[in-house]
Design an enzyme around this catalytic site. Structure first.
Site, mmCIF file in Angstrom:
data_model
loop_
_atom_site.group_PDB
_atom_site.id
_atom_site.type_symbol
_atom_site.label_atom_id
_atom_site.label_comp_id
_atom_site.label_asym_id
_atom_site.label_seq_id
_atom_site.Cartn_x
_atom_site.Cartn_y
_atom_site.Cartn_z
ATOM 1 N N PRO A 25 0.841 -1.217 0.000
ATOM 2 C CA PRO A 25 0.000 0.000 0.000
ATOM 3 C C PRO A 25 0.863 1.248 0.000
ATOM 4 O O PRO A 25 2.040 1.230 0.377
ATOM 5 C CB PRO A 25 -0.807 -0.139 1.294
ATOM 6 C CG PRO A 25 0.030 -1.005 2.175
ATOM 7 C CD PRO A 25 0.739 -1.965 1.263
ATOM 8 N N GLU A 26 0.266 2.330 -0.425
ATOM 9 C CA GLU A 26 1.009 3.580 -0.524
ATOM 10 C C GLU A 26 1.235 4.222 0.838
ATOM 11 O O GLU A 26 2.123 5.064 0.984
ATOM 12 C CB GLU A 26 0.250 4.553 -1.445
ATOM 13 C CG GLU A 26 0.122 4.032 -2.877
ATOM 14 C CD GLU A 26 -0.705 4.953 -3.738
ATOM 15 O OE1 GLU A 26 -1.267 5.927 -3.184
ATOM 16 O OE2 GLU A 26 -0.821 4.701 -4.957
ATOM 17 N N GLU A 27 0.449 3.861 1.822
ATOM 18 C CA GLU A 27 0.579 4.422 3.163
ATOM 19 C C GLU A 27 0.709 3.299 4.178
ATOM 20 O O GLU A 27 0.285 2.166 3.944
ATOM 21 C CB GLU A 27 -0.641 5.295 3.506
ATOM 22 C CG GLU A 27 -0.814 6.499 2.580
ATOM 23 C CD GLU A 27 -2.053 7.301 2.939
ATOM 24 O OE1 GLU A 27 -2.777 6.862 3.871
ATOM 25 O OE2 GLU A 27 -2.286 8.343 2.314
ATOM 26 N N ARG A 28 1.309 3.620 5.316
ATOM 27 C CA ARG A 28 1.413 2.647 6.392
ATOM 28 C C ARG A 28 0.035 2.412 6.993
ATOM 29 O O ARG A 28 -0.804 3.293 7.041
ATOM 30 C CB ARG A 28 2.360 3.148 7.482
ATOM 31 C CG ARG A 28 3.761 3.471 6.985
ATOM 32 C CD ARG A 28 4.617 3.978 8.123
ATOM 33 N NE ARG A 28 5.853 4.583 7.653
ATOM 34 C CZ ARG A 28 6.737 5.175 8.439
ATOM 35 N NH1 ARG A 28 6.515 5.236 9.743
ATOM 36 N NH2 ARG A 28 7.837 5.696 7.931
ATOM 37 N N GLY A 29 -0.147 1.198 7.461
ATOM 38 C CA GLY A 29 -1.429 0.861 8.065
ATOM 39 C C GLY A 29 -1.501 -0.616 8.384
ATOM 40 O O GLY A 29 -0.496 -1.353 8.329
#
Length: 319
Positions: A224-228
């Site tokens: 994914p493009e963002e942490r999570g």
């Protein structure tokens, strides 16, 4: 007197250059004769009614007679080999000329399996009236449907009998297919964790260096493009799979899935630090070793240093 001396000097110069006064005149005469011959030849061509045009037409006709090779005149093995280099569009166009050859089932079977490496229908007895050319069209349409709506795309494959309603079969299809949109695929795998589990087990990381294995993993399952939570899930599943594929290496280095998880996160952060143009002060090798060993103390300094060198030389692990 002065003109005589000038003429003697000029003759000596011409002799040094390989000319004589007589030779110079002879060369001038030959040039004039050549020009006269060219002019006479042009006049003759015009008088003979355009030999140049006839020559061009004759050359063009001979090229048209050569044309393309008639594949039907070649041995079947050679004809199929030539047609096997065509994509689906070109093969359809070729079928307008060589219908029997270009519609051969072996050619379309090769196109299907080279683009969609695994389908449940490959391992079944084909139904009556089955055609690999029709299957190619259905696979292409299903892939386009998946790239618009993943759930509808999977349902389409199942309705046509191409895929079985099984997480393992869907995972194999995704693993062996390169025509699926990675953004839509990421959304689908985030919703279908059962398919994600089977997709992870298809990877074989045996005897691979950790950053290279992580690159291969993210080549099939895009990060994914963002942490999570989804990124943490991917790294956790990768860490367990990497340890399962390299049990001897884990015992030798004293690593556990938790330690591999820490290393993976450190590699991702290092990749961002070294490749991002917004980070002015890049992390040094000494800083990376110190920060990593602070989080995982059992890891050797040399091993962490090799990790840094790999990212520095090859690049991002999740690009």
């Amino acid at each position: 007197m002065g003109q005589g001396l000038w003429r003697v000097a000029r003759n000596q110069q011409l002799q040094q250059e390989g000319y004589s006064e007589q030779g110079y005149l002879t060369r001038e005469q030959s040039r004039r004769m050549a020009a006269s011959n060219i002019s006479n030849a042009n006049h003759r061509r015009q008088a003979q009614g355009g030999i140049d045009i006839y020559h061009l037409l004759k050359t063009r006709k001979s090229k048209e007679q050569e044309g393309f090779i008639n594949l039907e005149m070649l041995p079947p093995e050679l004809s199929f080999t030539i047609l096997s280099y065509l994509n689906a569009t070109d093969l359809c166009l070729a079928s307008c000329v060589w219908q029997d050859l270009a519609n051969d089932e072996l050619l379309w079977q090769g196109l299907c399996k080279s683009t969609w490496g695994h389908c449940s229908i490959y391992n079944k007895n084909p139904p009556l009236g089955f055609s690999f050319r029709r299957l190619y069209m259905q696979l292409d349409e299903g892939s386009l449907t998946f790239n618009a709506n993943p759930d509808e795309g999977v349902n389409y494959f199942m309705s046509k009998g191409i895929l079985d309603d099984s997480p393992k079969e869907i995972a194999k299809f995704i693993f062996c297919t390169r025509t699926l949109n990675w953004k839509k695929l990421r959304i689908y795998l985030d919703e279908r964790r059962d398919v994600l589990d089977d997709l992870v087990t298809l990877h074989n990381f045996r005897n691979q260096f950790l950053p290279n294995a992580l690159r291969e993993f993210f080549r099939h399952i895009h990060a994914p493009e963002e942490r999570g939570e989804y990124l943490e899930t991917l790294i956790t599943k990768f860490s367990h799979r990497f340890c399962a594929c390299n049990p001897d290496l884990m015992r030798e280095l004293g690593l556990s899935p938790d330690a591999v998880y820490v290393l993976c996160y450190s590699l991702i952060l290092l990749s961002i630090d070294l490749t991002s143009p917004h980070v002015k002060n890049k992390m040094s090798k000494r800083e990376f070793i110190r920060n990593t060993r602070r989080a995982a103390q059992n890891i050797s300094e040399d091993f962490v240093g090799h990790l840094y060198d790999n990212i520095y030389l090859i690049g991002h692990v999740a690009a």
